[in-house]
Design an enzyme around this catalytic site. Structure first.
Site, short mmCIF file in Angstrom:
data_model
loop_
_atom_site.label_atom_id
_atom_site.label_comp_id
_atom_site.label_asym_id
_atom_site.label_seq_id
_atom_site.Cartn_x
_atom_site.Cartn_y
_atom_site.Cartn_z
N SER A 43 0.91 -1.20 -0.02
CA SER A 43 -0.02 0.06 0.03
C SER A 43 1.06 1.35 -0.08
O SER A 43 1.54 1.50 -0.96
CB SER A 43 -0.98 0.01 1.08
N ASP A 161 -5.60 -3.54 -2.47
CA ASP A 161 -4.67 -3.44 -1.35
C ASP A 161 -4.17 -4.83 -0.77
O ASP A 161 -4.84 -5.56 -0.41
CB ASP A 161 -5.22 -2.66 -0.45
#
Length: 285
Positions: A43, A161
């Site tokens: 991320s 993610d």
């Protein structure tokens, strides 16, 4: 005799705006002449890791972030809404920012340092480590918070993610060949808390959003914290840095507090610097 220094790797965890602390960590290491040779990120850790692997200095990263985001208005401008059944942010403007920093066509093979970023395949529920192809595409995948950003279609995969499964990818950078690993975790670690007692580690509570938003992110962070600690038991890092970021520094809307986040990263790295230097010397002897 030629000195053979141990291979140093760094694992940069996810955490949205809180991940700007990674820049502060890299700044202190850079000033001390310590440059991790291998990088893994999830991320926001993937964004900072990609900029570092591209060859940007910590000062260049800091300047780029501060140019792009000076206020909350700038954050809102970066959000290109498109309401669909799988998310409401297309991510095109954020992709443009990433591409500007890294280069839209730059591949992993062209980076100055080996990099791997972690994503999650929504079709199979499995972790995916991205280390080939275009870097900007991989980074766009690793930041795609489910239900917020549209997934990234890559072949038969729908990538989101990586923090869902591996928010602090120590194992990834170990497999890349790192002999010493510094891990930077910017999310709360709730292990110090006892049920029924006042928390030692407070949940994240943004003062600028609805209570339901805070509750949702707190639930997500509780799961990520448990998963991260389980990963670290199996794949321990040599040094784990946990910058002292305030609980009201919001994951999605805290980018206008970049100086504060970077300073917290600097403080955490400075506190651990002697230990890191000693590790390098000891492993080299």
């Amino acid at each position: 005799m030629t000195e053979h220094f141990p291979i140093l790797g760094i694992a940069l965890g996810g955490g949205g705006a809180r991940g700007l602390a990674h820049i502060g960590v890299l700044k202190v290491l850079q000033q001390a002449g310590i440059f991790p040779r291998l990088v893994a990120g999830t991320s926001m850790g993937g964004i900072v890791g990609a900029m570092y692997a591209r060859g940007m200095s910590a000062e260049q990263m800091e300047a780029a972030v501060q140019r792009a985001i000076r206020s909350r208005t700038d954050i809102l401008r970066a959000i290109d809404l498109k309401i669909t059944q799988t998310g409401f942010v297309r991510g095109a403007r954020i992709y443009d920012f990433i591409a500007d920093m890294i280069g839209p066509e730059v591949t992993f093979a062209q980076l100055h340092r080996p990099l791997a970023v972690v994503a999650t395949d929504m079709n199979t529920g499995r972790e995916v480590v991205l280390d080939r192809g275009r870097v900007a595409d991989a980074v766009r995948a690793t930041i795609s918070v489910p239900g917020v950003f549209l997934p990234v279609e890559l072949g038969a995969m729908r990538l989101v993610d990586g923090g869902m499964l591996n928010n602090l990818p120590v194992d990834v950078v170990r497999r890349m060949g790192a002999q010493i690993v510094i891990a930077v975790d910017v999310l709360p670690n709730f292990q110090a808390n006892t049920p029924g007692q006042p928390p030692v580690v407070a949940p994240l509570r943004s003062r600028r959003v609805l209570r339901s938003y805070n509750e949702l992110w707190n639930a997500v962070n509780i799961m990520i914290s448990a998963s991260t600690q389980a990963h670290l038991q199996q794949w321990p890092a040599d040094v784990v840095l946990q910058p002292a970021l305030p609980p009201d520094l919001d994951i999605l809307f805290g980018f206008d507090r970049s100086k504060e986040a970077i300073a917290a990263g600097e403080a955490a790295a400075e506190a651990a610097l002697e230990r890191i230097q000693a590790l390098i010397v000891t492993r080299n002897s």
